[in-house]
Design a protein around this motif. Structure first.
Motif, PDB file in Angstrom:
ATOM      1  N   LEU A 188    -102.005 -37.898   4.478  1.00  0.00           N
ATOM      2  CA  LEU A 188    -101.533 -36.962   5.610  1.00  0.00           C
ATOM      3  C   LEU A 188    -102.649 -35.930   5.202  1.00  0.00           C
ATOM      4  N   PRO A 189    -103.068 -34.908   6.333  1.00  0.00           N
ATOM      5  CA  PRO A 189    -103.570 -33.821   6.288  1.00  0.00           C
ATOM      6  C   PRO A 189    -102.558 -32.328   5.610  1.00  0.00           C
ATOM      7  N   PRO A 190    -102.940 -30.876   4.513  1.00  0.00           N
ATOM      8  CA  PRO A 190    -104.452 -31.288   4.579  1.00  0.00           C
ATOM      9  C   PRO A 190    -104.310 -31.793   2.735  1.00  0.00           C
ATOM     10  N   MET A 191    -103.682 -32.274   2.649  1.00  0.00           N
ATOM     11  CA  MET A 191    -103.936 -32.919   0.673  1.00  0.00           C
ATOM     12  C   MET A 191    -105.430 -33.159   0.468  1.00  0.00           C
ATOM     13  N   GLY A 192    -105.481 -33.226  -0.377  1.00  0.00           N
ATOM     14  CA  GLY A 192    -106.575 -33.722  -0.815  1.00  0.00           C
ATOM     15  C   GLY A 192    -107.054 -34.635  -0.714  1.00  0.00           C
TER      16      GLY A 192
ATOM     17  N   VAL B 181    -103.008 -29.875  -3.163  1.00  0.00           N
ATOM     18  CA  VAL B 181    -103.321 -28.776  -1.719  1.00  0.00           C
ATOM     19  C   VAL B 181    -104.057 -27.924  -1.109  1.00  0.00           C
ATOM     20  N   VAL B 182    -104.352 -27.278  -3.071  1.00  0.00           N
ATOM     21  CA  VAL B 182    -105.514 -26.887  -2.888  1.00  0.00           C
ATOM     22  C   VAL B 182    -106.937 -27.544  -2.688  1.00  0.00           C
ATOM     23  N   ALA B 183    -107.245 -28.494  -3.465  1.00  0.00           N
ATOM     24  CA  ALA B 183    -108.477 -29.525  -3.285  1.00  0.00           C
ATOM     25  C   ALA B 183    -108.566 -29.396  -1.788  1.00  0.00           C
ATOM     26  N   GLY B 184    -107.535 -29.998  -0.934  1.00  0.00           N
ATOM     27  CA  GLY B 184    -107.624 -30.661  -0.010  1.00  0.00           C
ATOM     28  C   GLY B 184    -108.361 -29.013   0.832  1.00  0.00           C
ATOM     29  N   LEU B 185    -107.511 -28.263   0.485  1.00  0.00           N
ATOM     30  CA  LEU B 185    -107.992 -26.891   1.136  1.00  0.00           C
ATOM     31  C   LEU B 185    -109.320 -26.553   0.754  1.00  0.00           C
ATOM     32  N   TYR B 186    -109.525 -26.468   0.030  1.00  0.00           N
ATOM     33  CA  TYR B 186    -110.888 -25.742  -0.604  1.00  0.00           C
ATOM     34  C   TYR B 186    -111.619 -26.250  -1.946  1.00  0.00           C
TER      35      TYR B 186
END
Lengths: 220, 491
Positions: free
Chosen positions: B389-393, B469-474
């Motif tokens: 599921l977004p926003p995960m990596g 989570v961070v890797a999914g966003l940026y």
């Protein structure tokens, strides 16, 4: 010299292959162990011969390991285990012996047909040994699949490994063969220890496909 | 062959876990051993960091390149966080008298030995050394899977041993064949087994022999990756062993086996006349994905559920590398990392959940967000992440795999998307029952957690989730650039 070295290597490889068929043919557990010991002795001789022909003294170590560990210690240990744990002396087969032999012949034909064309450029010595080695590997796998008792499965694995070592010693100048045979020996020693320690007498149901669905932590 | 000296980071990366394994084997106090385990794993991770500053020169035995440097760092990192979780897990198991002192000494020693073998397999510049390391990793994990000594655990260990021994046996045959292909071109000896040299000269090798070798390597190492139809050992081994071991099996060992496979793929791809290795990997990857997608629906055991999810994700990764090309390889590399972090986080949570509930049976686990809010919500986030599921990596990398497949082979994207959706549905339906609803009133937990052990679980768990989570966003610029370099390297 060239002709003789080729003939002897061929003879020893063929002896291992015959022993591989012998393993499939036996109905009694002790006979399986004796046949395996014979195959290991043939491997020791093959490795020693390659050491002599290739002028690679480190292969004598591999031959020594095959002779002492697999030709003597492991069969004795398995004899002792079978007696000590009261394991059934007859071999439990999933596929009848006749059919196993036929499948075995097909596998040998397959490996010869596969290996000989692709190694056209390699030395004759390597080609034939490689075809034999692959046959021994496949026969070992066949034994693991069609024999369900824990001891016969381990013997099947060791037969497979004999084939791998035959391929490794026949590959001219391959490094690390000694390390590989030591790694295998450790693996086998741990397994025998495991069989003794956990008193694995009979087969494991989960290795037998028909039980897969009935025995699992998943049942609700 | 020269071993690295103390000025070489590899000396410490390999030496610390090896020394710790030997020391822990003789250390009688398990509380000390648990902390020493954490300290040694932390030191190994610290030793891996200087690799990013300066890389040691490749020798006949060891090398570091763009590809394995990140797996070394990832392995050392997850090894460290799992050691922290393991300290909490072990304390509770011991308090519940499920594990004796002798078993714990053995467990800690094997944990470090396992880290050592994985790191050795990653940095080995020699096909034979890598094989010996993977074999030793199998042996250590077999021993750890059988740790509980129950009938199920011993069965699982036996099955694991038999299947993976045959697998690595076949991998050795493939390795020998690659040596035979290299030997006429490069002469005998260690050179003909060195990755760095093999890839350079692979163009001149005999293509038929390489094809045959790759089939053996794919089946052999593929067994250890858990690709269908050779996956049968994986769910049992994950379910019956101690949970920290499930975390490192899923998060690390599968990656190491896949790494070995990819190294061989690089050799095959470097020769213009060989068969394409891609289609074989695509078929195995897709069949793993679909099989696991269906199997997920019938799972009753929480650890087995996530073991099948590992098969699913290894299938996606193998598929991505099978597709090849810069974008798919990039996605595969990223998915390897994300899966590693997320799945080990899930197993951290699952370890505590099953200890709290006193069972691994999904039907008996209810209302986690009500009974243990912090843990329950962490579990929800982690499962949503692994479901894609977004926003995960994991969403990011799966999206990239799907997008690149649509762009190049739209037909292949159909089964891929079906498999991903199947798994998504299964995980979400299971999650709903476990996370929400009324908690069970009659629960017999395994031991009671101390305040310290609660912290020891939550720190690594949230650290992993934060990274995902961070890797999914940026994704930081250097990381992206470097993933791209490796993706090009893989061809």
């Amino acid at each position: 010299m060239g002709q003789i070295s080729y003939e002897v290597a061929h003879l020893l490889g063929a002896t291992m292959l015959m022993a591989g068929f012998g393993l499939l043919y036996q109905r009694r557990l002790y006979a399986v162990l004796n046949t395996f010991a014979f195959q290991a002795l043939a491997l020791a001789a093959a490795a020693a011969w390659q050491a002599h022909v290739q002028h690679a003294p480190h292969l004598y170590v591999t031959a020594g390991i095959a002779l002492v560990f697999k030709g003597m210690l492991v069969p004795f240990a398995l004899h002792w285990l079978v007696e000590r744990l009261g394991i059934h002396r007859s071999v439990d087969t999933a596929l009848s012996i006749g059919w196993t032999m036929i499948v075995g012949v097909v596998l040998v034909a397959l490996s010869i047909l596969l290996v000989l064309p692709v190694t056209a450029n390699a030395a004759a010595l390597t080609r034939e040994s490689l075809a034999v080695a692959m046959s021994v590997v496949l026969l070992g796998m066949l034994m693991m699949i069609t024999r369900r008792n824990a001891v016969t499965q381990v013997v099947g694995f060791m037969a497979l490994e004999n084939g791998l070592l035959l391929a490794a010693v026949s590959a001219k100048g391959m490094p690390l063969v000694v390390e590989i045979s030591v790694a295998f020996s450790v693996l086998i020693a741990m397994t025998l220890f495991g069989i003794f320690f956990f008193r694995i007498r009979e087969r494991f149901d989960t290795l037998d496909l028909q039980y897969l669905e009935t025995y699992r932590g998943d049942r609700q | 062959m020269i071993l690295p000296g103390p000025d070489n980071p590899l000396f410490w990366i390999l030496g610390i876990p090896l020394a710790a394994a030997l020391l822990l084997a003789v250390l009688p106090w398990w509380r000390v051993a648990a902390w020493l385990n954490v300290a040694a794993s932390g030191a190994t991770f610290a030793a891996a960091l200087p690799l990013f500053r300066a890389r040691p020169e490749a020798t006949q035995l060891f090398f570091i390149d763009d590809f394995n440097i990140y797996l070394v760092a990832l392995t050392a990192f997850v090894g460290m966080t799992t050691a922290v979780f393991s300290a909490a897990y072990i304390a509770r198991e011991s308090a519940a008298a499920r594990l004796g002192d002798g078993h714990l000494r053995f467990y800690h020693s094997m944990y470090q030995a396992f880290l050592f073998t994985m790191l050795l397999a990653l940095v080995a510049n020699n096909t034979g050394v890598m094989w010996v390391a993977v074999e030793a990793a199998t042996l250590t994990t077999v021993l750890m899977v059988s740790l509980y000594r129950t009938r199920e655990a011993i069965e699982a260990a036996w099955k694991y041993f038999i299947l993976c021994s045959v697998g690595i046996g076949l991998a050795l045959f493939g390795t020998t064949l690659v040596y035979l292909a290299a030997q006429p071109v490069m002469g005998g000896g260690a050179d003909a087994m060195a990755w760095t040299l093999l890839v350079e000269r692979a163009g001149a090798f005999q293509p038929d022999l390489l094809n045959l070798a790759f089939v053996f390597v794919l089946v052999g190492y593929g067994t250890k990756v858990g690709l269908a139809p050779l996956h049968a050992w994986l769910p049992d081994a994950h379910a019956e062993g101690p949970t920290p071991i499930s975390a490192v099996l899923s998060g690390l060992l599968l990656n190491v086996a896949l790494y070995a496979l990819l190294r061989f793929k690089m050799i095959i791809s470097a020769n213009p006349n060989t068969l394409e290795p891609g289609p074989m990997m695509i078929v195995m990857g897709l069949s793993s994905l679909l099989l696991a997608g269906f199997m997920l629906y019938r799972r009753g055991d929480i650890k087995r559920l996530f073991a099948y999810s590992s098969i699913e994700h290894m299938g996606v990764i193998t598929f991505a590398f099978g597709m090849g090309g810069a974008l798919a390889n990039f996605a595969g590399l990223m998915h390897m990392t994300m899966h590693s972090l997320t799945k080990s986080a899930i197993f951290f949570a699952v370890g505590v959940i099953s200890q709290n509930a006193g069972t691994k049976n999904i039907a008996d686990i209810r209302g986690l967000t009500a009974s243990h809010p912090v843990l329950g919500w962490a579990f929800v986030v982690a499962v949503l992440a692994i479901a894609g599921l977004p926003p995960m990596g994991v969403f990011m990398s799966e999206f990239l795999v799907v997008a690149s497949t649509f762009a190049r082979q739209p037909l292949l994207a159909v089964p891929l998307v079906v498999g991903l959706l199947l798994a998504f549905g299964a995980l979400l339906s299971r999650l709903q029952g476990m996370a929400f609803g009324e908690p069970r009133s009659s629960v017999v937990p395994h031991g009671t957690p101390s305040a310290l052990s609660t912290i020891l679980v939550h720190v690594p768990l949230w650290a992993h989730l934060a990274l995902v989570v961070v890797a999914g966003l940026y994704l930081p610029e250097p990381l992206t650039r470097w993933f791209q370099t490796v993706a090009r390297l893989l061809g």
